[in-house]
Design an enzyme around this catalytic site. Structure first.
Site, PDB file in Angstrom:
ATOM      1  N   LYS A  15      22.283  -7.035   7.531  1.00 19.57           N
ATOM      2  CA  LYS A  15      22.419  -8.275   8.289  1.00 19.57           C
ATOM      3  C   LYS A  15      22.504  -9.445   7.309  1.00 19.57           C
ATOM      4  CE  LYS A  15      20.293 -10.100  12.519  1.00 19.57           C
ATOM      5  NZ  LYS A  15      19.045 -10.073  13.303  1.00 19.57           N
TER       6      LYS A  15
HETATM    7  O1  G3P Z   1      17.490 -11.399  15.822  1.00 18.57           O
HETATM    8  C1  G3P Z   1      18.062 -12.632  16.077  1.00 18.57           C
HETATM    9  C2  G3P Z   1      17.788 -13.232  17.435  1.00 18.57           C
HETATM   10  O2  G3P Z   1      17.898 -12.280  18.441  1.00 18.57           O
HETATM   11  C3  G3P Z   1      16.583 -14.115  17.520  1.00 18.57           C
HETATM   12  O3  G3P Z   1      16.215 -14.442  18.825  1.00 18.57           O
HETATM   13  O4  G3P Z   1      14.666 -15.442  20.475  1.00 18.57           O
HETATM   14  O5  G3P Z   1      14.288 -15.829  18.015  1.00 18.57           O
HETATM   15  O6  G3P Z   1      16.176 -16.923  19.193  1.00 18.57           O
HETATM   16  P1  G3P Z   1      15.276 -15.729  19.140  1.00 18.57           P
END
Ligand code: G3P
Length: 218
Positions: free
Chosen positions: A87
């Site tokens: 990633k």
């Molecule tokens: O892994 C990246 C993403 O899914 C993060 O989500 O909820 O932290 O914005 P969030």
């Protein structure tokens, strides 16, 4: 349609795998920190543990931001298991690294994508997945789903192979809309996937069936 769980919690991953619909896992530095994983050796071991539960793609995020460091770290991560996807953040050195990984048969997930222009760059560089962050766009009062739709329309007109991995998904409706608008994969907490189960008519219908089933008992 495919589901990834967005977590570094082994219990949550096991529970999702047990459900029989898990296709992969995504992690990020915040999720690793949340689990209290510290130090390069422990991080690598944690990825190996995740890969022993899940045979699908497991996104492991690089912490580096300089091209040479991203390559070194990404190659180390990719060597941990054959289902590791490196990633990489949507930055200039990240795009360059994605091109390198693509030419060296290492799968990548381009993360922190918030615009169609960034998704175009990721696709051109040869990313395996592009991760638009839906919830974080909604958080600033823009429409994350519009971005999914826009990227899906653009990708449909191209001969590329980059898949849209809808990320930062916060609720069941996000999942439905993301798939409806063209996401190939959705990554989210298990809670959001389980939320798809809920419907009051299912509960009412099941209660009635069970009550009637009792009447059929000898
Ligand atoms: O892994 C990246 C993403 O899914 C993060 O989500 O909820 O932290 O914005 P969030």
């Amino acid at each position: 349609m495919r589901f990834f769980v967005d977590t570094a919690n082994l219990k949550e991953i096991e529970e999702a795998a047990d459900l029989g619909i898990l296709d992969g896992v995504t992690t990020n530095p915040s999720l690793m920190a949340k689990e209290g994983i510290k130090g390069a050796a422990n991080i690598k071991q944690h990825y190996k543990d995740i890969c022993s539960i899940v045979s699908g793609d497991v996104s492991a995020e690089v912490f580096s931001t300089k091209y040479e460091d991203i390559i070194k770290e990404g190659e180390e991560l990719a060597s941990l298991a054959n289902n590791i996807v490196v990633k990489v953040p949507m930055i200039k050195d990240g795009v360059k690294a994605i091109r390198y990984f693509s030419e060296n048969n290492i799968d990548t997930n381009c993360t922190l994508v918030f615009s169609a222009g960034q998704a175009i760059l990721a696709e051109t560089a040869g990313a395996t997945y592009v991760s638009p962050f839906i919830g974080r766009i909604d958080d600033i009062s823009w429409d994350g789903m519009k971005l999914i739709e826009q990227i899906a329309n653009i990708y449909e007109r191209q001969a590329g192979f980059t898949e849209i991995l809808a990320a930062s998904i916060r609720n069941p409706l996000h999942i439905v809309k993301a798939f409806e608008l063209g996401a190939d994969v959705v990554t989210c907490p298990l809670k959001s996937i389980l939320g798809l189960l809920n419907h009051p008519l299912t509960d009412i219908g099941l209660a009635k069936f069970l009550a009637d089933a009792k009447k059929t008992e000898a």
